[in-house]
Design an enzyme around this catalytic site. Structure first.
Site, PDB file in Angstrom:
ATOM      1  CD  GLN A 204       7.822   4.786   3.867  1.00  0.00           C
ATOM      2  OE1 GLN A 204       7.543   3.876   2.726  1.00  0.00           O
ATOM      3  NE2 GLN A 204       7.198   5.535   4.286  1.00  0.00           N
TER       4      GLN A 204
ATOM      5  CB  SER B  11       4.060   3.302   3.314  1.00  0.00           C
ATOM      6  OG  SER B  11       4.706   3.645   2.141  1.00  0.00           O
ATOM      7  CE  LYS B  12       6.787   3.074  -0.406  1.00  0.00           C
ATOM      8  NZ  LYS B  12       8.207   3.567  -0.792  1.00  0.00           N
ATOM      9  CG  HIS B  13       3.701  -4.502  -1.632  1.00  0.00           C
ATOM     10  ND1 HIS B  13       4.322  -3.553  -2.300  1.00  0.00           N
ATOM     11  CD2 HIS B  13       2.724  -5.135  -2.063  1.00  0.00           C
ATOM     12  CE1 HIS B  13       3.554  -3.413  -3.310  1.00  0.00           C
ATOM     13  NE2 HIS B  13       2.441  -4.443  -3.191  1.00  0.00           N
TER      14      HIS B  13
END
Ligand SMILES: *Cc1c(COP(=O)(O)O)cnc(C)c1O
Length: 311
Positions: free
Chosen positions: A96, A98-100
């Site tokens: 998604q 917002s992830k790394h």
């Protein structure tokens, strides 16, 4: 809710264990809750901090149940020299935005167990066993990743190691600065626990400050540091779908009249430590593109606000 919603959609009931002082589930709390109706334990490596997995694997082994690691925020985090996601029976990572790393949306499932891998493939592909022609062997949704997203995700994997190491190095810098302030605690970094720092949470000792959590966050923002007090607000079990049983039409399934005849109650005070932690935590966004000077700025802002509100 990303952890909880899939549990409900499988007709299973999420039972909440309490957390330690870093917001990660406490193995002793799990031990008290496991019973003959328990199917799986789902430890969440929150913010990329490590859940203490060894005692959890022990309980699972003893009871013959699965451990599914939620690694959405924990890419390449290391627990006692092992990567998270390689310790439980299965693990899920999120892509998604917002992830790394991201492919817009989507995710990755990993397992070392061939049988579970086959089941995971069926689960994500409408229960379609492609080795048998047009045969549908179980109920499954279409969770297939598109070729386009797959290509983006593969390219992202190439930079992941750098992203995590850089975030950890920057976090180490801020940790070192904050170490001497008794009003704040941070995520530890040491040989056994190497977090991935999806974000940078801090916990305040409210009795040492003459300010509310909201106003502390407001002051930090006024210094130019974006941040969110309390992370998710109320604990998950007080969110509407769980507390008010807003699930499948008006049935309340699986929380009401479930076939397991398992009474479930979600209420304020269910996980006292989690509630206390939420009410004194502030989440600072974290990024591999920060410079050392950015980290120094964040420290200066925290120090200034603490000095101002110190008791
Ligand atoms: C992001 C996230 C999820 C869900 O990921 P999606 O890809 O949005 O479904 C689950 N658990 C945690 C802890 C997350 O941060």
């Amino acid at each position: 809710m990303g952890t909880i919603i899939p549990i409900l959609f499988q007709g299973a009931i999420p039972i909440f264990a309490d957390v330690n002082n870093y917001g990660c589930v406490d193995p002793s709390s799990i031990k008290k809750l496991v019973n003959d109706k328990t199917y799986a334990i789902v430890p969440v490596h929150l913010f990329g901090m490590l859940v203490d997995l060894d005692p959890i694997m022990e309980v699972a082994e003893e009871k013959g149940i699965y451990v599914v690691e939620d690694c959405a925020q924990a890419y390449l985090a290391e627990y006692k020299g092992r990567y998270v996601g390689t310790i439980g029976h299965m693990a899920a990572f999120s892509l998604q935005q917002s992830k790394h790393i991201t492919s817009g949306d989507g995710g990755i499932t990993v397992t070392n167990d061939d049988e579970l891998a086959d089941r995971a493939r069926l689960f994500a592909d409408k229960g379609w066993d492609r080795s048998k022609g047009r045969k549908y062997v179980m109920l499954g949704m279409n969770y297939r990743m598109t070729e386009l997203q797959g290509a983006v995700a593969l390219a992202q994997l190439g930079k992941l190691k750098w992203v995590v190491e850089r975030r950890r190095r920057l976090a180490e810098r801020l940790n070192k600065y904050l170490e001497d302030l008794e009003e704040v605690t941070t995520l530890p970094i040491n040989r056994d626990f190497k977090p991935s720092f999806w974000q940078y949470p801090i916990w305040l000792k409210m009795d040492k400050l003459k300010v509310s959590l909201e106003d502390f966050a407001k002051a930090l923002r006024a210094e130019g540091i974006p941040c969110t007090p309390t992370y998710i607000g109320e604990p998950l079990y007080l969110k509407t779908p769980l507390k008010d049983r807003k699930t499948f039409k008006k049935s309340g399934f699986p929380l009401t009249d479930n076939p397991f005849h398992y009474p479930v109650e979600y209420y304020k005070g269910l996980c006292p430590n989690a509630e206390k932690l939420l009410n004194r935590m502030i989440v600072i966004p974290w990024n591999e593109k920060y410079t050392e000077e950015d980290v120094d700025d964040i420290y200066e802002a925290i120090l200034k606000v603490i000095k101002y509100y110190r008791r």
